[in-house]
Design a protein around this motif. Structure first.
Motif, PDB file in Angstrom:
ATOM      1  N   GLU A  45      43.431 -18.225  36.811  1.00  0.00           N
ATOM      2  CA  GLU A  45      43.054 -17.512  37.741  1.00  0.00           C
ATOM      3  C   GLU A  45      41.890 -16.715  37.936  1.00  0.00           C
ATOM      4  OE1 GLU A  45      46.192 -13.562  38.963  1.00  0.00           O
ATOM      5  OE2 GLU A  45      46.233 -14.775  36.981  1.00  0.00           O
ATOM      6  N   ARG A  49      39.931 -16.150  41.257  1.00  0.00           N
ATOM      7  CA  ARG A  49      39.986 -15.295  42.049  1.00  0.00           C
ATOM      8  C   ARG A  49      38.288 -14.864  42.811  1.00  0.00           C
ATOM      9  NH1 ARG A  49      44.160 -12.113  43.623  1.00  0.00           N
ATOM     10  NH2 ARG A  49      46.050 -13.174  41.843  1.00  0.00           N
ATOM     11  N   ASN A  53      37.008 -14.789  46.961  1.00  0.00           N
ATOM     12  CA  ASN A  53      35.899 -12.717  46.847  1.00  0.00           C
ATOM     13  C   ASN A  53      35.426 -12.555  47.203  1.00  0.00           C
ATOM     14  OD1 ASN A  53      39.101 -12.314  46.260  1.00  0.00           O
ATOM     15  ND2 ASN A  53      38.323 -11.489  43.677  1.00  0.00           N
ATOM     16  N   LEU A  77      46.389 -18.795  46.260  1.00  0.00           N
ATOM     17  CA  LEU A  77      45.247 -17.597  46.750  1.00  0.00           C
ATOM     18  C   LEU A  77      44.637 -17.946  49.121  1.00  0.00           C
ATOM     19  CD1 LEU A  77      43.009 -16.702  44.186  1.00  0.00           C
ATOM     20  CD2 LEU A  77      44.481 -15.094  45.333  1.00  0.00           C
TER      21      LEU A  77
END
Length: 211
Positions: A45, A49, A53, A77
């Motif tokens: 994860e 991320r 991001n 995501l």
């Protein structure tokens, strides 16, 4: 012969591609529960991320995809076009059952991934660049199939970043202007429920772009 209890220590002790295939053949069906869930494995994860991001986009290659844990988080995501590559056909079989990958590519990363140049705009890898697995020499081979300005989010076990040659490789790639915008945030690999000698291990997430 099937191993009775494949585990992290067995994985870190790997020293041949054949050994990796055998270990993960034995581990594939139970990996998500008996390792990832039981050890509160956060890294897939976190790696996903970090990629999102940093404005990562597809198509993405999930390097050492295993059973598809990082790919799963990418889809959560908002990333949709993802391919998986792994040395283990048994792990890839489990990954494909998650129905999140466009394609699966069985490959030894130290020999390169058999895809055309400019195939991918993004690359993620969770838990593959570490002791007993894949070393820094695979990174230039991945750059071959990366598009210009492709984003990489590669977890690297912090214990091995210096002594396995990753720091030297990144210095060389930057010096040669093959990559830019390198950052190396450090994160915990496991959560509070983890047990054993590696429960407090950390990883550096190598975030960079191909020049």
């Amino acid at each position: 012969m099937k191993r009775a209890n494949p585990d992290l220590q067995s994985a870190y002790a790997l020293d041949t591609p054949e050994g990796a295939k055998q270990l993960y053949a034995d581990w594939a069906e139970s990996y998500d529960q008996n390792f990832a869930a039981d050890q509160d494995y956060l890294l897939p994860e976190i790696t996903a991320r970090c990629f999102v991001n940093a404005s990562g986009r597809g198509p993405v290659l999930d390097i050492g995809a295993g059973t598809g844990l990082c790919g799963f988080w990418l889809t959560q995501l908002g990333i949709r076009t993802i391919d998986a590559t792994d040395i283990s056909p048994d792990m890839l079989e489990q990954a494909l059952r998650k129905d999140i990958y466009r394609d699966a590519i069985e490959a030894n990363l130290m020999q390169g991934v058999p895809m055309p140049r400019d195939s991918y705009a993004g690359f993620v890898s969770s838990g593959t660049f570490t002791h007993g697995h894949v070393g820094p020499d695979a990174i230039p081979l991945l750059l071959r199939i990366a598009r210009r300005d492709a984003l990489f989010s590669l977890s690297i076990n912090a214990r091995h970043f210096q002594d396995r040659g990753f720091a030297e490789m990144f210095d060389q790639l930057q010096s040669d202007r093959r990559i830019h915008n390198l950052s190396l945030p450090e994160h915990r690999i496991y959560g509070d429920r983890a047990t054993g000698p590696h429960r407090d291990d950390t990883a550096l997430i190598a975030l960079f772009r191909k020049t």
